[in-house]
Write a protein that holds these residues in place. Structure first.
Motif, PDB file in Angstrom:
ATOM      1  N   ILE A  38      50.324  41.113  45.326  1.00  0.00           N
ATOM      2  CA  ILE A  38      50.116  42.202  46.281  1.00  0.00           C
ATOM      3  C   ILE A  38      49.740  43.485  45.537  1.00  0.00           C
ATOM      4  O   ILE A  38      48.835  44.215  45.948  1.00  0.00           O
ATOM      5  N   ALA A  39      50.421  43.755  44.435  1.00  0.00           N
ATOM      6  CA  ALA A  39      50.120  44.959  43.644  1.00  0.00           C
ATOM      7  C   ALA A  39      48.698  44.924  43.099  1.00  0.00           C
ATOM      8  O   ALA A  39      48.007  45.955  43.079  1.00  0.00           O
ATOM      9  N   ILE A  40      48.230  43.755  42.663  1.00  0.00           N
ATOM     10  CA  ILE A  40      46.859  43.633  42.157  1.00  0.00           C
ATOM     11  C   ILE A  40      45.870  43.935  43.273  1.00  0.00           C
ATOM     12  O   ILE A  40      44.888  44.660  43.080  1.00  0.00           O
ATOM     13  N   GLY A  41      46.118  43.381  44.461  1.00  0.00           N
ATOM     14  CA  GLY A  41      45.245  43.661  45.601  1.00  0.00           C
ATOM     15  C   GLY A  41      45.189  45.136  45.922  1.00  0.00           C
ATOM     16  O   GLY A  41      44.105  45.696  46.159  1.00  0.00           O
ATOM     17  N   ILE A  42      46.333  45.794  45.904  1.00  0.00           N
ATOM     18  CA  ILE A  42      46.393  47.232  46.178  1.00  0.00           C
ATOM     19  C   ILE A  42      45.668  48.011  45.081  1.00  0.00           C
ATOM     20  O   ILE A  42      44.914  48.945  45.361  1.00  0.00           O
ATOM     21  N   GLU A  43      45.861  47.593  43.827  1.00  0.00           N
ATOM     22  CA  GLU A  43      45.209  48.284  42.701  1.00  0.00           C
ATOM     23  C   GLU A  43      43.694  48.175  42.805  1.00  0.00           C
ATOM     24  O   GLU A  43      42.977  49.162  42.620  1.00  0.00           O
ATOM     25  N   ILE A  44      43.171  46.999  43.120  1.00  0.00           N
ATOM     26  CA  ILE A  44      41.725  46.825  43.278  1.00  0.00           C
ATOM     27  C   ILE A  44      41.221  47.736  44.393  1.00  0.00           C
ATOM     28  O   ILE A  44      40.198  48.411  44.262  1.00  0.00           O
ATOM     29  N   PHE A  45      41.961  47.776  45.485  1.00  0.00           N
ATOM     30  CA  PHE A  45      41.562  48.581  46.629  1.00  0.00           C
ATOM     31  C   PHE A  45      41.582  50.074  46.302  1.00  0.00           C
ATOM     32  O   PHE A  45      40.614  50.794  46.557  1.00  0.00           O
ATOM     33  N   VAL A  46      42.683  50.531  45.716  1.00  0.00           N
ATOM     34  CA  VAL A  46      42.844  51.963  45.432  1.00  0.00           C
ATOM     35  C   VAL A  46      41.838  52.450  44.399  1.00  0.00           C
ATOM     36  O   VAL A  46      41.237  53.517  44.556  1.00  0.00           O
ATOM     37  N   THR A  47      41.614  51.678  43.343  1.00  0.00           N
ATOM     38  CA  THR A  47      40.685  52.114  42.291  1.00  0.00           C
ATOM     39  C   THR A  47      39.238  52.136  42.760  1.00  0.00           C
ATOM     40  O   THR A  47      38.409  52.786  42.143  1.00  0.00           O
ATOM     41  N   SER A  48      38.954  51.435  43.850  1.00  0.00           N
ATOM     42  CA  SER A  48      37.581  51.440  44.359  1.00  0.00           C
ATOM     43  C   SER A  48      37.291  52.613  45.266  1.00  0.00           C
ATOM     44  O   SER A  48      36.142  52.881  45.598  1.00  0.00           O
ATOM     45  N   LEU A  49      38.343  53.329  45.694  1.00  0.00           N
ATOM     46  CA  LEU A  49      38.134  54.456  46.617  1.00  0.00           C
ATOM     47  C   LEU A  49      37.589  55.672  45.913  1.00  0.00           C
ATOM     48  O   LEU A  49      37.683  55.929  44.809  1.00  0.00           O
ATOM     49  N   LEU A  82      41.863  42.920  48.695  1.00  0.00           N
ATOM     50  CA  LEU A  82      43.176  43.326  49.203  1.00  0.00           C
ATOM     51  C   LEU A  82      43.711  42.306  50.206  1.00  0.00           C
ATOM     52  O   LEU A  82      44.873  41.885  50.115  1.00  0.00           O
ATOM     53  N   LEU A  83      42.888  41.877  51.136  1.00  0.00           N
ATOM     54  CA  LEU A  83      43.332  40.915  52.152  1.00  0.00           C
ATOM     55  C   LEU A  83      43.687  39.557  51.543  1.00  0.00           C
ATOM     56  O   LEU A  83      44.730  38.980  51.870  1.00  0.00           O
ATOM     57  N   LEU A  84      42.832  39.060  50.660  1.00  0.00           N
ATOM     58  CA  LEU A  84      43.088  37.745  50.070  1.00  0.00           C
ATOM     59  C   LEU A  84      44.341  37.741  49.196  1.00  0.00           C
ATOM     60  O   LEU A  84      45.201  36.862  49.327  1.00  0.00           O
ATOM     61  N   LEU A  85      44.445  38.728  48.306  1.00  0.00           N
ATOM     62  CA  LEU A  85      45.618  38.776  47.429  1.00  0.00           C
ATOM     63  C   LEU A  85      46.882  39.132  48.204  1.00  0.00           C
ATOM     64  O   LEU A  85      47.963  38.632  47.902  1.00  0.00           O
ATOM     65  N   GLY A  86      46.746  39.982  49.211  1.00  0.00           N
ATOM     66  CA  GLY A  86      47.894  40.308  50.053  1.00  0.00           C
ATOM     67  C   GLY A  86      48.415  39.077  50.790  1.00  0.00           C
ATOM     68  O   GLY A  86      49.626  38.868  50.891  1.00  0.00           O
ATOM     69  N   TYR A  87      47.509  38.255  51.275  1.00  0.00           N
ATOM     70  CA  TYR A  87      47.908  37.030  51.979  1.00  0.00           C
ATOM     71  C   TYR A  87      48.643  36.059  51.050  1.00  0.00           C
ATOM     72  O   TYR A  87      49.748  35.608  51.356  1.00  0.00           O
ATOM     73  N   ILE A  88      48.025  35.757  49.918  1.00  0.00           N
ATOM     74  CA  ILE A  88      48.645  34.813  48.981  1.00  0.00           C
ATOM     75  C   ILE A  88      49.954  35.384  48.429  1.00  0.00           C
ATOM     76  O   ILE A  88      50.969  34.693  48.357  1.00  0.00           O
ATOM     77  N   GLY A  89      49.934  36.660  48.039  1.00  0.00           N
ATOM     78  CA  GLY A  89      51.147  37.296  47.507  1.00  0.00           C
ATOM     79  C   GLY A  89      52.246  37.371  48.550  1.00  0.00           C
ATOM     80  O   GLY A  89      53.415  37.112  48.252  1.00  0.00           O
ATOM     81  N   MET A 126      53.822  33.949  48.904  1.00  0.00           N
ATOM     82  CA  MET A 126      54.734  33.667  47.794  1.00  0.00           C
ATOM     83  C   MET A 126      56.018  34.477  47.927  1.00  0.00           C
ATOM     84  O   MET A 126      57.115  33.967  47.669  1.00  0.00           O
ATOM     85  N   LEU A 127      55.894  35.729  48.321  1.00  0.00           N
ATOM     86  CA  LEU A 127      57.050  36.613  48.478  1.00  0.00           C
ATOM     87  C   LEU A 127      57.999  36.070  49.545  1.00  0.00           C
ATOM     88  O   LEU A 127      59.214  35.989  49.330  1.00  0.00           O
ATOM     89  N   ILE A 128      57.463  35.673  50.663  1.00  0.00           N
ATOM     90  CA  ILE A 128      58.287  35.130  51.752  1.00  0.00           C
ATOM     91  C   ILE A 128      58.968  33.839  51.311  1.00  0.00           C
ATOM     92  O   ILE A 128      60.161  33.640  51.560  1.00  0.00           O
ATOM     93  N   GLU A 129      58.224  32.957  50.631  1.00  0.00           N
ATOM     94  CA  GLU A 129      58.821  31.711  50.127  1.00  0.00           C
ATOM     95  C   GLU A 129      59.973  32.011  49.171  1.00  0.00           C
ATOM     96  O   GLU A 129      61.012  31.363  49.218  1.00  0.00           O
TER      97      GLU A 129
END
Length: 192
Positions: A181-192, A82-89, A92-95
């Motif tokens: 960002i969505a992929i990071g959230i999906e990985i995080f949520v599905t692991s809970l 979540l942290l890694l994909l959130g950072y990169i995403g 990219m979003l801000i750019e």
């Protein structure tokens, strides 16, 4: 398990399952850089394939050596992704939101690609538990099959991203960032 059709089929299916996050990130990368050449595409797909092969092998080694330590670490895998994909995403979003040709021309750097490779494959560490019964040769062959499947799937994702990235012009970075960002959230949520 012994060498059989089932072993190869299971390894290929495992590769498909593990490659889905890398496919989505490849799609985002293609959106972000629609003028990417074949050599660069192969390099990016190769990085994802390499990480997808290395992580299960690392998990396999952990299972056979330091199982207790790995079990404690496993709970942090979704947070790391979540942290890694959130950072990169987010970057990219801000750019993309800032606009301008600078965001369009920005190519995916080596550091960002490595972060993406780790982020999309870190959950594959746990695959080491599923292949723990394999001997060293079978674990290596399984990892090679996972790498090959991931490579092919990521090449397809990059090509699709390039195709749609050209059509989406200025919004490609925004869409790519949102996807990561969505992929990071999906990985995080599905692991809970």
């Amino acid at each position: 398990m012994e060498w059989s059709f089932v072993f190869f089929a299971n390894s290929a299916l495992l590769g498909v399952g593990l490659a889905m996050d890398a496919f989505s990130v490849s799609l985002a990368n293609g959106l972000h850089e629609p003028s990417m050449g074949r050599g660069r595409m192969a390099g990016i797909a190769g990085v994802f394939g390499g990480f997808q092969a290395a992580m299960p092998l690392l998990g396999w080694v952990c299972v056979r050596t330091v199982v207790e330590w790995f079990s404690a670490f496993e709970q942090f895998i979704p947070w790391i992704a979540l942290l890694l994909l959130g950072y990169i995403g987010g970057k990219m979003l801000i750019e993309g939101l800032r606009g301008g040709e600078e965001a369009e021309a920005a190519a995916l750097g080596k550091k960002a690609l490595l972060v993406q490779g780790v982020a999309t494959s870190i959950d594959a560490l746990s695959v080491g538990f599923t292949i723990a019964e394999y001997g060293a040769a079978m674990a290596l062959v399984c990892a090679a099959i996972i790498a090959a499947v991931t490579f092919v799937i990521c090449m397809a994702g990059l090509q699709l991203g390039k195709t749609f990235g050209t059509r989406l012009a200025g919004k490609a970075s925004v869409l790519g960032g949102v996807i990561l960002i969505a992929i990071g959230i999906e990985i995080f949520v599905t692991s809970l």
